[in-house]
Design a protein around this motif. Structure first.
Motif, PDB file in Angstrom:
ATOM      1  N   PHE B 128      23.249  71.368  68.559  1.00 44.62           N
ATOM      2  CA  PHE B 128      22.159  70.463  68.175  1.00 44.62           C
ATOM      3  C   PHE B 128      21.000  70.607  69.169  1.00 44.62           C
ATOM      4  CE2 PHE B 128      25.319  67.275  66.046  1.00 44.62           C
ATOM      5  CZ  PHE B 128      25.610  68.227  65.101  1.00 44.62           C
ATOM      6  N   VAL B 146      14.298  65.878  57.699  1.00 45.51           N
ATOM      7  CA  VAL B 146      15.559  66.032  58.429  1.00 45.51           C
ATOM      8  C   VAL B 146      16.706  65.644  57.499  1.00 45.51           C
ATOM      9  CG1 VAL B 146      16.956  65.091  60.318  1.00 45.51           C
ATOM     10  CG2 VAL B 146      14.518  65.598  60.685  1.00 45.51           C
ATOM     11  N   ILE B 148      20.823  65.021  57.506  1.00 45.10           N
ATOM     12  CA  ILE B 148      22.031  64.855  58.324  1.00 45.10           C
ATOM     13  C   ILE B 148      23.209  64.530  57.412  1.00 45.10           C
ATOM     14  CG2 ILE B 148      23.148  63.495  60.139  1.00 45.10           C
ATOM     15  CD1 ILE B 148      20.346  62.968  61.301  1.00 45.10           C
ATOM     16  N   SER B 150      27.133  63.655  57.788  1.00 43.37           N
ATOM     17  CA  SER B 150      28.016  63.237  58.872  1.00 43.37           C
ATOM     18  C   SER B 150      29.197  62.485  58.261  1.00 43.37           C
ATOM     19  CB  SER B 150      27.197  62.336  59.812  1.00 43.37           C
ATOM     20  OG  SER B 150      28.010  61.668  60.723  1.00 43.37           O
ATOM     21  N   ASP B 175      23.678  58.896  63.757  1.00 44.38           N
ATOM     22  CA  ASP B 175      22.772  59.666  62.905  1.00 44.38           C
ATOM     23  C   ASP B 175      21.351  59.116  62.976  1.00 44.38           C
ATOM     24  OD1 ASP B 175      25.023  61.200  61.958  1.00 44.38           O
ATOM     25  OD2 ASP B 175      25.569  59.424  60.823  1.00 44.38           O
ATOM     26  N   MET B 178      20.004  60.552  66.074  1.00 45.97           N
ATOM     27  CA  MET B 178      19.726  61.979  65.882  1.00 45.97           C
ATOM     28  C   MET B 178      18.470  62.181  65.032  1.00 45.97           C
ATOM     29  SD  MET B 178      20.520  65.098  66.572  1.00 45.97           S
ATOM     30  CE  MET B 178      22.003  64.756  67.522  1.00 45.97           C
ATOM     31  N   ALA B 179      18.310  61.375  63.985  1.00 43.13           N
ATOM     32  CA  ALA B 179      17.128  61.484  63.128  1.00 43.13           C
ATOM     33  C   ALA B 179      15.856  61.236  63.939  1.00 43.13           C
ATOM     34  CB  ALA B 179      17.233  60.504  61.960  1.00 43.13           C
ATOM     35  N   ILE B 225      20.379  60.680  55.420  1.00 44.99           N
ATOM     36  CA  ILE B 225      21.693  60.676  56.071  1.00 44.99           C
ATOM     37  C   ILE B 225      22.747  60.442  54.996  1.00 44.99           C
ATOM     38  CG2 ILE B 225      23.178  59.476  57.735  1.00 44.99           C
ATOM     39  CD1 ILE B 225      20.538  58.573  59.150  1.00 44.99           C
ATOM     40  N   GLN B 237      29.862  67.625  60.466  1.00 45.33           N
ATOM     41  CA  GLN B 237      28.711  67.230  61.289  1.00 45.33           C
ATOM     42  C   GLN B 237      27.635  68.293  61.164  1.00 45.33           C
ATOM     43  OE1 GLN B 237      28.893  64.370  64.074  1.00 45.33           O
ATOM     44  NE2 GLN B 237      29.791  63.848  62.111  1.00 45.33           N
ATOM     45  N   ILE B 239      23.369  69.209  60.713  1.00 42.36           N
ATOM     46  CA  ILE B 239      21.978  68.785  60.724  1.00 42.36           C
ATOM     47  C   ILE B 239      21.100  69.952  60.293  1.00 42.36           C
ATOM     48  CG2 ILE B 239      22.302  67.044  62.519  1.00 42.36           C
ATOM     49  CD1 ILE B 239      21.063  68.917  64.514  1.00 42.36           C
ATOM     50  N   SER B 249      19.004  74.947  61.213  1.00 44.18           N
ATOM     51  CA  SER B 249      20.180  74.145  60.930  1.00 44.18           C
ATOM     52  C   SER B 249      21.292  74.445  61.932  1.00 44.18           C
ATOM     53  CB  SER B 249      20.696  74.443  59.517  1.00 44.18           C
ATOM     54  OG  SER B 249      21.028  75.804  59.414  1.00 44.18           O
TER      55      SER B 249
END
Lengths: 337, 337, 337, 337
Positions: B128, B146, B148, B150, B175, B178-179, B225, B237, B239, B249
């Motif tokens: 990541f 984005v 994600i 998860s 998430d 992360m976003a 997400i 997992q 992204i 990615s």
């Protein structure tokens, strides 16, 4: 039996269907019509068929079925006319940009017991079909979450955008149909967000170029759709279905699958850069499925109703963006029953 | 310089951090505290450190920093106490399940000019991190969308669920962080849908096990997400960041990357089945980053504010599900000014 | 201009070429000949062409070119007859199982300034073609080591094996041609080992079912070939070229590219199970290339000489197995002058 | 029990083993010896152990086992001395460059019932181990053909080359061991070809930089090895085993597994650029296996005999290149029985 075809519209997508019909051993392309005489005659020459006017095709006893590839605002009228004339009809999506007009058209089809198939070509992509088969065989258990990522290589001209009905009716409509097809349950609510990130001219035309959509069914299944009008790496078309027992996905397709390795890393070529090469097989199989329906006098799929529901989902998405809330599909359709 | 550590909590995640601290050549694990005496003494024996009570660690002159791995409802109090005692604090997420309590806690940290880092370990995953580096270098242009995905290998026990604060605060919170990290712009609105598809007992406990979330920023960037509490194929997992010039990615990780081919096809092994093996490197790098911050007396990241905002996004998502509408983050935070 | 074709042989590979010719807009299939009358008439019906005898085709003024798909032991004679009759000839590999007979045949072709193309279809596979293009553009620098892994889904019947000329002349011959094509330099020595691991009946028939080959050029470039008559996972066809600046590879192809994930792992479907589906595009492009050569009156590639050299490499490989030593190609060809 | 270690040689590979020993909870690094005093003291400081001379380590009662990482020409003598002193010995490959010297050394080990393990680290790579497990479980049926592609990121200095014993003894030796390990049957004949394509200075030093090898067993199983001293894309290490029921492969490893997509295509980063990062886990697991053998007083694997056979295969390969023929391994070993 051979199904004898008339083609209405000799433009970009008309050519795709002309090729699909001509290559099909169960079909024969008899005539092509187009408002632009040159376009019609060029295509007629290429496939050794006649040029006729739409009215002539309507009256042709030697034509069993038509493929409608004319501008969207003519679709509903043509469907009605040809169904009334007893011809089987394959119509490019959408039937119309207005839900009420589509409903009225479908009533005519229904009254005439006509055969109508709507051009959601992606259902016929062999990879997506294989995904559907895995689901149908129960290999991933109950479907729970569908993820669709669908991005165009580049935005169409703004003139096209203006007549398109907007990103949801023009582009996402394919993904709405795919989501329904894969979920195996009707969609209950639509929530969407959209913005202009690619080209301000698209925003100036009142449309969006980037959209995210969440769909839910009555039983709580999810689908998400991610759309952009521009992907530098090609025509990005991925689907994934997560279920109770596993997951199945279809990855992107590229014209050739080689890999070059050097000090910069390992590089595979970009994806297909156009829907026509990406979905070449799908178009051929789509027409083949229509021919099967015509020959066996059984209902064609995707049906007019499929076309109507996908359009209603597009309208619901637009409403959701504008009102910032989850929109019930029944708000748009009024219930279809 | 060596940073001397006290560890508060010798449970599952406490063990992960004990190992990370012990393996770090810039750190020394001095003492461990746990309400369960056996757990503390077992861990102390393994890492050749002392057992002390929390109060003793608070008063220990030979301890510079603590790692808080106690139950969530103790986090905010402990942060305040240790910051006041001049210790650097690494706290597992979340700081608290209540946004107002977090705000109050951060005011204390601020007043004391304390060092506080919140345990969003995924920011330190090398894959990541490489994605973030690609973005930072401008290789994909402006970030636009984005994505994600998860999913946990399996749902935790319902007893855990009940104390967890719900899927958005417990699972999606990673998430959300992360976003934010990948978007590089604050999130403006949150829209979510959630349902119970995996385990009815989770529904009976008032929580959801399947969730979809859309986020948007003021400038129109998107993040989506997709969460499920159960993925039969392991700890899923992924992204992906779509930008104006390209996309980047990070794919899933598995313990070994072999492939077996036979008449059934080509099969690669399932993914990691647990967050601790999946994020083993991330935990080590996370503690290393905390140590760097302590040594250089510079702010630690992710900060307390990062913890607060992720929690606010979780609350906004819950509100969105309940009210069926897009929720402004400012409705939750009141503006963080 | 349209090239008018006669097809000699209506068996398995004859059908492939009938389809390729019929689908090509520059070609017309005029007549088909086969010793089995039913086979000829079935194919003639399918493609709306006539049934004629080989002698009739030889005498047909309305036929410009023939595709020879008859048994191998008739190839050389037919090539000579049709070249003398002024027809362009496409002949399935091999020209003959005997190097001297091939040489004599090529002398006739030469004397008549005839057009002869040999059916090494793999050169026309779009993926392999893309590999060649990468080499030609200099992207991997100087070619150094070619690796070919080529395995059949299953062994053919022993009756076929007996008439095949053996694994090197029947199966490896394609890989010999590919190695030459990719190396871009003539092969100097051949070393091979072979054994019977798949089916003892193949051994009883005097042949092998598993083979490894090393090739070297005068400048020291390498190629290795790995062959097996049985791969449970499908038709395994991989090439890789390692060069001074990098490497390029073409991976295996499968009918659909989906992936199913569950507790057993991530599974993609088996490969194509037959050369005809795997090389569908290659066959069409091969005939297209032949037509281009006929129309432009330019030499066809792969040429008769290409066919001769690939056969000589097969003989050298066999000699190497039997004598346990590296065999110079010139020992077989006597130098080709 | 804790195994107490002395390390002989503090160079590049010595550091790798120092780390592996230090990180192992069953081991303790007591002392390090090196002809270069600074190298020894630096390593001793880093791992908090003593500097001792080789003679002192030989006489140290507090040392149970040694890791020999000194220059190759000292290995055999050191093995004999330490085995006679009752120490367990882990020795980097090769034991010696001369087969007869190795045989003599192994006789001493045997006479002393000593514990000797040879450093074929790749057997301990988790991915390759997983390949072996698949074979052992019978998942691919009977092993038939092993394919090993093994390429270095770049050629070592010519000074290194000169002392290395040549490509087969220095580089391919790992692949010979891996081939034996995966085939599960002794190798009967070796055929090789080699050339200088990377660096003329390597040729001037009497060595090769590009090599291809074919191995066969008495029952007809095959292995092929492809080596190059230079791969611009990193440390290329692939193995594949084809069997009667299927195939299993281990793909290359890279530091981070991300992918960037743009108009140039989809790019993943280069591979590891060094054997130490590529085989980091393998080195740790290798030492762990040695410790297990020492603790359980059971034979260590790979054994001295494994080291001898791999060396004999290297000699056979060299002989094959020089004589242009298949060389029986028994020509080198004289039979080992």
């Amino acid at each position: 039996m051979t199904v004898r075809f008339g083609l209405l519209g000799a433009g970009r997508i008309g050519k795709v269907h002309a090729k699909a019909v001509s290559s099909n051993s169960q079909a024969q392309l008899i005539a092509v019509a187009d408002a632009v005489a040159q376009a019609a005659s060029d295509l007629a020459k290429q496939y050794a068929c006649e040029v006729r006017s739409i009215e002539q095709i309507l009256a042709s006893a030697d034509i069993d079925a038509v493929v409608i590839c004319t501008p969207t605002d003519t679709h509903a009228d043509l469907i009605e006319q040809f169904v009334r004339a007893g011809k089987a009809v394959f119509c490019e999506k959408p039937i119309d940009l207005d839900v009420e007009r589509v409903k009225a058209c479908l009533k005519v089809v229904d009254a005439e017991s006509g055969t109508l198939m709507v051009g959601f070509n992606r259902r016929f992509d062999p990879h997506f079909q294989a995904v559907k088969d895995v689901i149908t065989k129960g290999e991933i258990g109950a479907v729970e979450m569908v993820t669709i990522i669908s991005r165009d290589p580049g935005a169409p001209p703004v003139e096209y955008i203006k007549r398109s009905g907007g990103i949801f009716r023009d582009m996402t409509i394919h993904d709405f149909d795919m989501a329904r097809y894969l979920l195996g349950e009707e969609i209950d609510t639509v929530t969407a967000q959209a913005s202009v990130l690619v080209d301000p001219a698209i925003g100036a035309a009142g449309d969006y170029d980037s959209a995210s959509v969440m769909l839910s069914t009555a039983s709580g299944k999810h689908a998400t759709i991610s759309n952009s009008r521009r992907a530098t790496y090609g025509y990005d078309q991925r689907i994934e279905v997560h279920g109770s027992k596993g997951s199945v996905s279809a990855e992107n397709q590229r014209p050739v699958s080689i890999e070059v390795a050097n000090a910069s890393g390992y590089t595979r070529p970009p994806l297909h850069d156009f829907f026509m090469t990406r979905y070449l097989d799908a178009y051929a199989r789509e027409i083949s499925s229509f021919i099967d329906a015509v020959e066996s006098k059984s209902p064609a799929n995707p049906s007019g109703l499929d076309g109507l529901i996908a359009l209603a989902l597009a309208e619901a998405a637009l409403k959701s963006v504008k009102e910032g809330r989850a929109v019930k599909v029944s708000e748009i359709t009024g219930g279809l029953g």
